[in-house]
Every structure is written in C-alpha cells, then in structure tokens.
Write an enzyme that holds these catalytic residues in place. Structure first.
Site, PDB file in Angstrom:
ATOM      1  N   GLY A  27       0.837  -1.204   0.000  1.00 55.81           N
ATOM      2  CA  GLY A  27       0.000   0.000   0.000  1.00 55.81           C
ATOM      3  C   GLY A  27       0.869   1.249   0.000  1.00 55.81           C
ATOM      4  N   ARG A  88       1.037  -5.079  -5.818  1.00 58.08           N
ATOM      5  CA  ARG A  88       1.210  -6.337  -5.086  1.00 58.08           C
ATOM      6  C   ARG A  88       1.415  -7.404  -6.161  1.00 58.08           C
ATOM      7  NH1 ARG A  88      -2.622  -3.464  -1.618  1.00 58.08           N
ATOM      8  NH2 ARG A  88      -1.651  -3.164   0.405  1.00 58.08           N
ATOM      9  N   ASP A 119       5.360  -5.101   6.020  1.00 56.94           N
ATOM     10  CA  ASP A 119       5.911  -6.409   6.394  1.00 56.94           C
ATOM     11  C   ASP A 119       5.890  -7.400   5.225  1.00 56.94           C
ATOM     12  OD1 ASP A 119       3.003  -7.501   8.368  1.00 56.94           O
ATOM     13  OD2 ASP A 119       3.188  -6.530   6.421  1.00 56.94           O
ATOM     14  N   THR A 142       4.248   2.528   5.465  1.00 59.28           N
ATOM     15  CA  THR A 142       2.851   2.089   5.570  1.00 59.28           C
ATOM     16  C   THR A 142       2.141   2.996   6.567  1.00 59.28           C
ATOM     17  OG1 THR A 142       1.360   0.369   6.414  1.00 59.28           O
ATOM     18  CG2 THR A 142       3.601   0.319   7.254  1.00 59.28           C
ATOM     19  N   ASP A 144      -0.087   2.140   8.479  1.00 51.97           N
ATOM     20  CA  ASP A 144      -0.562   1.341   9.620  1.00 51.97           C
ATOM     21  C   ASP A 144       0.285   1.494  10.880  1.00 51.97           C
ATOM     22  OD1 ASP A 144      -1.366  -1.480   7.424  1.00 51.97           O
ATOM     23  OD2 ASP A 144      -2.278   0.505   7.697  1.00 51.97           O
ATOM     24  N   ASP A 146       2.504  -0.478  11.979  1.00 54.61           N
ATOM     25  CA  ASP A 146       2.388  -1.788  12.644  1.00 54.61           C
ATOM     26  C   ASP A 146       3.695  -2.572  12.605  1.00 54.61           C
ATOM     27  OD1 ASP A 146       0.793  -3.549   9.830  1.00 54.61           O
ATOM     28  OD2 ASP A 146       2.493  -2.157   9.946  1.00 54.61           O
ATOM     29  N   ARG A 179     -26.558  12.897  16.431  1.00 53.23           N
ATOM     30  CA  ARG A 179     -26.352  11.531  15.889  1.00 53.23           C
ATOM     31  C   ARG A 179     -25.113  10.869  16.472  1.00 53.23           C
ATOM     32  NH1 ARG A 179     -27.719  13.029   9.531  1.00 53.23           N
ATOM     33  NH2 ARG A 179     -29.937  12.475   9.636  1.00 53.23           N
ATOM     34  N   ARG A 188      -5.301  -2.170   8.870  1.00 52.90           N
ATOM     35  CA  ARG A 188      -5.245  -3.637   8.724  1.00 52.90           C
ATOM     36  C   ARG A 188      -5.530  -4.271  10.080  1.00 52.90           C
ATOM     37  NH1 ARG A 188      -3.332  -5.999   4.075  1.00 52.90           N
ATOM     38  NH2 ARG A 188      -2.133  -4.215   3.401  1.00 52.90           N
TER      39      ARG A 188
HETATM   40  O1  F6P Z   1      -1.470  -1.415   4.628  1.00 55.63           O
HETATM   41  C1  F6P Z   1      -1.996  -0.171   4.292  1.00 55.63           C
HETATM   42  C2  F6P Z   1      -3.484  -0.279   4.017  1.00 55.63           C
HETATM   43  O2  F6P Z   1      -3.987   0.999   3.754  1.00 55.63           O
HETATM   44  C3  F6P Z   1      -4.266  -0.900   5.157  1.00 55.63           C
HETATM   45  O3  F6P Z   1      -4.485  -0.011   6.230  1.00 55.63           O
HETATM   46  C4  F6P Z   1      -5.526  -1.296   4.432  1.00 55.63           C
HETATM   47  O4  F6P Z   1      -6.242  -2.307   5.095  1.00 55.63           O
HETATM   48  C5  F6P Z   1      -4.960  -1.817   3.100  1.00 55.63           C
HETATM   49  O5  F6P Z   1      -3.740  -1.115   2.894  1.00 55.63           O
HETATM   50  C6  F6P Z   1      -5.864  -1.595   1.916  1.00 55.63           C
HETATM   51  O6  F6P Z   1      -5.258  -2.248   0.814  1.00 55.63           O
HETATM   52  P1  F6P Z   1      -5.681  -1.850  -0.678  1.00 55.63           P
HETATM   53  O7  F6P Z   1      -5.143  -0.497  -0.965  1.00 55.63           O
HETATM   54  O8  F6P Z   1      -5.017  -2.929  -1.522  1.00 55.63           O
HETATM   55  O9  F6P Z   1      -7.182  -1.886  -0.731  1.00 55.63           O
END
Ligand code: F6P
Length: 339
Positions: A27, A88, A119, A142, A144, A146, A179, A188
């Site tokens: 990503g 990917r 990762d 990333t 994330d 993570d 609301r 992720r």
């Molecule tokens: O790893 C980065 C990320 O944005 C995650 O937070 C998310 O779940 C995923 O990539 C989405 O992947 P894609 O862009 O392939 O839909």
C-alpha cells in the site's frame, strides 16, 4: 528490542557497491516520495548509480527500471503517493517469479536494493536474499504503523492528521443532528491509527483489536451518553476490530437502540493520500539516507527504524515476525477521560 543503533560514521568495511535499486511496494503511503528522493541523492553523493524499479516486485520481474538522477527526484518531497508506483505481485510469491526478478537485477547490474514498504514487502525481500546473492535494506512505508522495532512508519503521521481532519468535520454534523457516527479507520490488523486519532478527536468510544473492553465502553456510552436528544457521539472503529467494522457495529446498535439516530462513515483510501507532514518528510529523509549508509556498511536484510528519535537497524526476520505492541497507557488514558 533487538534493534542495533548505528552511528553516522562510515564503517571501515565500506562495501564496493556501484549501483543500487530502489522501489516501493504494498500500500502506498505519504512520504514514500521523500524516501525515494533521499535514497537517490544519498546514493549519488556516494558515487553510486541509482535505478528506480517501478511497480514493486512485479516491475522487478518485468525489468521495468528507470535510471534516477538528482533532477528526477526534484519537486517530489511534498507529493503523496509514489513516483515509482507500487503493486502487489502474486508472481513474486513463486520461486520462478523471484528467479526472473533476480535475472533482471543482474542484467541491470544492480548490486543491492532499498525496499520501501510494509511487512509483506520485507518478507519478500528476505526470501529473495536467502535464495540469491542480493542485499536488501528496508524502509517501513505504511500508514498502519504496525512494524516491530520502530516508533514510526512513513505515512502514519500524515494519515493520522487526515483522519483527525475528517472526524472533526463529522463531529460538526453529528452535533447538529444529535447523531452517533461510527467512523471506520484503516490499519489492517493494527489499531494504532484508530486509537491515536480517536484520542486526538475526543471520540467517545474507540474499538480496536488490541482492546478487549470495547463493548463495555460502547454500552456504557450508550447508556449514559444519551440523556437528551442534544447529545451526539463519535465511535472510531479500527477496520481490523473483531466487531466486523463500522457498518456491522452500527447495524447492531440500531437494532438494540431503535430510538438512536445512527450513521456510518468509512474513511477508506483518503487516509493513504495527501501531502506528507513535516514529520513524515523528515523521518522518510532520515531513513532514506540511513538505508544507503547501511548498504555501504555491508548490512543486509535489515529495516531502518526510528526509536526515541534515533535511527536503528532491525533485522527483517524480527521486523516481520514480531508485533508493534500498542501503548496500553493510551487505551487507559482514553478510558479515564470517557468514564
Ligand atoms: O497497509 C496499508 C493499508 O492501507 C491498510 O491499512 C488497508 O487495510 C490496506 O492497505 C488496503 O489495501 P488496498 O489499498 O489494496 O485496498
């Protein structure tokens, strides 16, 4: 922590490198361009040639390479996304795919590679470096955040600010209509982006995979939070939370509390874009320079991390296997302020 801190001094065993590759994988994240720029300029300053590998491992397999000079990376520091594109690659998961990739690197006389990704990208680099004589050094890119062994991953800080800006806007309409909004945040399986943005936005409830009390928190809020029709609320839901996401959680609450006015906002891929913040630009730049230093110091299969604002090297086999533990003090802090 198995990270090794490195000084900027050059190690005596300066490796005889002539040409390095650099690519982005997985990503995309704001700040990747800043990292590409730093890798390119640091390598050129060390008299190395630089090859941009486009579209991640798939582009490596196909030999989609472009030579990079200083001017090619001018004017990109502030741009989101990645000038080298990313992808990917299922083919790279096969040994035949990795053989093709290696052949392409050898044909282009690339001695070592900087991989900017998460990762999955580092796992691929580790496997390839075990099968072939090619060195990889990784930069964690990333949103994330993570990755084990680093306080920051490139893109996290910008994504955090993007979420905060979006939720502040949602708060306006939530208050106007009385609301509850369930706002889904990326990450992720990790909940750090959700937790930190929830605290920054004053979210009443934050649902993340790392916390086991989220339902109690939500029920407590629903019971006490709705004394009058004037009240509103923001529930931040990490996309990896076991509740199944914001849509699913909102449906559950609608059924249990038909009198409540509930809405959902899935932030989605806006969290991946935008001009990187100053912090992301500086982190990415520091990591880019450190990655070239590491290759010249004959390091391989290591990720460049930043802990306590210092550059560290984290072995790939730790970075990809171990988890970035969430700061439980932050969870307790949120619970204290939202009793
Ligand atoms: O790893 C980065 C990320 O944005 C995650 O937070 C998310 O779940 C995923 O990539 C989405 O992947 P894609 O862009 O392939 O839909």
């Amino acid at each position: 922590m198995t990270a090794i801190s490195i000084s900027r001094e050059v190690s005596p065993k300066r490796r005889k490198l002539k040409k390095i590759g650099v690519f982005t994988s997985g990503g995309d994240a704001p700040g990747m361009n800043a990292a590409i720029r730093a890798v390119t300029r640091a390598a050129l300053a060390n008299k190395l040639k630089v090859v941009g590998i486009r579209r991640g491992y798939q582009g490596m397999i196909e030999g989609d390479f472009i030579p990079l000079k200083t001017s090619d990376v001018s004017g990109i520091l502030h741009l989101g996304g990645t000038m080298l594109k990313t992808a990917r690659s299922e083919e790279f998961r096969t040994s035949e795919g990795r053989r093709k990739a290696y052949e392409q690197l050898k044909k282009a006389e690339i001695d070592a590679v900087v991989v900017i990704g998460g990762d999955g990208s580092f796992t691929g680099a580790l496997v390839m470096s075990q099968e072939y004589d090619i060195s990889f050094v990784g930069i964690p890119g990333t949103i994330d955040n993570d990755m084990y062994g680093t306080d920051y991953t490139v893109g996290y800080e910008t994504a955090l600010n993007t979420v905060v800006e979006a939720v502040d806007k949602i708060r306006d309409t939530a208050r106007s209509h009385g609301r509850i909004f369930f706002v889904e945040v990326m990450g992720r399986e990790a909940g750090l982006l959700a937790l930190t943005s929830g605290i920054a936005c004053g979210a009443e409830v934050i649902l993340i995979p790392e916390s086991t009390e989220q339902n109690d928190e939500l029920n407590r809020f629903l019971k006490k939070g709705y004394k009058s029709k004037e009240s509103s609320g923001i529930v931040i839901v990490a996309e990896g939370d076991p509740c199944g996401g914001a849509m699913c959680k909102a449906e559950e609450v609608r059924k249990a509390h038909p009198d409540l006015d509930v809405r959902v906002s899935i932030l989605g891929h806006i969290q991946r874009g935008g001009s990187p913040t100053a912090k992301d630009r500086v982190n990415a730049t520091r990591m880019g320079v450190a990655a070239v230093d590491a290759l010249l110091d004959d390091q391989q299969s290591v990720m460049i991390g930043i802990t306590n604002e210092k550059i560290v090297l984290v072995p790939f086999n730790k970075a990809v296997k171990l988890n970035h533990c969430i700061d439980t003090d932050l969870i307790a802090l949120h619970q204290l302020l939202n009793r």
